[in-house]
Structure formats: structure tokens, C-alpha cells
Design a protein around this motif. Structure first.
Motif, PDB file in Angstrom:
ATOM      1  N   SER A  21      -7.459   9.844  -5.054  1.00  0.00           N
ATOM      2  CA  SER A  21      -6.119   9.207  -4.917  1.00  0.00           C
ATOM      3  C   SER A  21      -5.710   8.151  -5.146  1.00  0.00           C
ATOM      4  N   ILE A  38      -7.218   5.327  -7.512  1.00  0.00           N
ATOM      5  CA  ILE A  38      -5.659   5.255  -7.876  1.00  0.00           C
ATOM      6  C   ILE A  38      -4.944   4.097  -7.444  1.00  0.00           C
ATOM      7  N   PRO A  84       0.430   6.040 -12.376  1.00  0.00           N
ATOM      8  CA  PRO A  84      -0.720   6.450 -12.201  1.00  0.00           C
ATOM      9  C   PRO A  84      -0.927   6.966 -10.784  1.00  0.00           C
ATOM     10  N   SER A  85      -0.573   5.608  -9.798  1.00  0.00           N
ATOM     11  CA  SER A  85      -0.255   5.740  -8.248  1.00  0.00           C
ATOM     12  C   SER A  85       1.128   6.702  -7.772  1.00  0.00           C
ATOM     13  N   VAL A  89       0.175  10.968  -8.846  1.00  0.00           N
ATOM     14  CA  VAL A  89      -0.867  11.763  -8.146  1.00  0.00           C
ATOM     15  C   VAL A  89       0.147  11.498  -6.620  1.00  0.00           C
ATOM     16  N   SER A 119      -3.568  16.905  -7.411  1.00  0.00           N
ATOM     17  CA  SER A 119      -3.634  15.994  -7.461  1.00  0.00           C
ATOM     18  C   SER A 119      -5.156  15.299  -7.734  1.00  0.00           C
ATOM     19  N   GLY A 172      -4.722  12.956 -11.412  1.00  0.00           N
ATOM     20  CA  GLY A 172      -4.876  12.211 -10.868  1.00  0.00           C
ATOM     21  C   GLY A 172      -6.396  11.763 -12.397  1.00  0.00           C
TER      22      GLY A 172
END
Length: 142
Positions: free
Chosen positions: A20, A23, A80-81, A84, A114, A118
Motif C-alpha cells: 500500500s 502504491i 490504485p492508491s 487499495v 488490500s 493492490g
């Protein structure tokens, strides 16, 4: 509680936190204004509902979560941030407050979902998948 279980949950959780963080570093959050955040909130709500009130299959013995649908939609819409982080947040909410699972189960489930979200989002972006939140308008009435 067995040491091997605690060790396994710890390894999965640390992997999820590291992924995470990677990302978020590679794909910083760029949402501006209220409208995209309302969209994120709506999809998080759907993920929490999907996780907390799954669909019973196999004569009621198994529960299928439909939260994957809004989780997958998060990636091309908001990046993506956001995907996730919202996936982890929605899992913690659903597991803790709706399903009333023990902390170790809530943490493990949030971590493994997650990781899946991710890794999937990184593959999507690496293969050239577009991320375009600027054209998302949750309040647009056609």
C-alpha cells in the motif's frame, strides 16, 4: 492463540502495508474537489455493504461478497492508491462493525483484500489501463 497464526497474519499484514505504501508513493492521490470524493464515498459504502451483507450460496453455508465490483471500479475511476486504501478501510468497517469478527480476522481479511486489490491495480496500470477521475461526475444528471 497459536504463534504460527499470529506470525502468518503479521506477515500478510506487513506485506499489505508495504505494498500500500509503495502504491501510494508511485501513484499519489490527485483527486480535487468534492465530486470525486463523493464518488469514492459512494463506492466505499457499496464495498462495506457488499462485505457486510454478502450473498448466501450453497444452501446458506457459504457467503459470497459482492464488494469486488465496486473495488474493481475504483481503479480506473480514482486510481490504485484510492482503490487499495478504500478496500482496506471498507474491510475493517465491515468486519469489525457489521460482522463483529475478532480483531485478528478483521486485520487479516483487510490485509489480504488490500494485497489482491493492490497487485491487481498495479497490473492494470502496467498494462496501460487508463485512470481518469476528471471525467467522473457523481452529481451529473443526464
Amino acid at each position: 492463540m497459536k504463534r504460527t497464526l499470529v506470525a502468518y497474519v503479521t506477515v500478510v499484514s506487513v506485506a499489505a502495508i508495504l505494498l500500500s505504501a509503495l502504491i501510494v508513493a508511485l501513484h499519489p492521490v490527485e483527486l480535487q474537489g468534492l465530486k470525486p470524493w463523493l464518488g469514492v464515498a459512494a463506492l466505499v459504502f457499496l464495498m462495506v455493504a457488499g462485505d457486510g451483507f454478502g450473498v448466501r450460496v450453497s444452501g446458506g453455508r457459504a457467503v459470497f461478497s459482492i464488494s469486488l465490483i465496486p473495488a474493481v471500479a475504483m481503479v480506473p475511476l480514482f486510481g490504485p492508491s484510492i482503490a487499495v486504501l478504500s478496500r482496506a478501510f471498507s474491510q475493517i468497517l465491515a468486519q469489525t462493525f457489521i460482522l463483529k469478527r475478532p480483531a485478528i480476522k478483521s486485520i487479516f481479511n483487510a490485509a489480504q483484500f488490500s494485497l489482491a486489490t493492490g497487485l491487481g491495480s498495479l497490473v492494470y496500470v502496467a498494462m496501460g489501463g487508463p485512470v481518469d477521475y476528471e471525467h467522473f461526475d457523481v452529481l451529473h444528471i443526464a
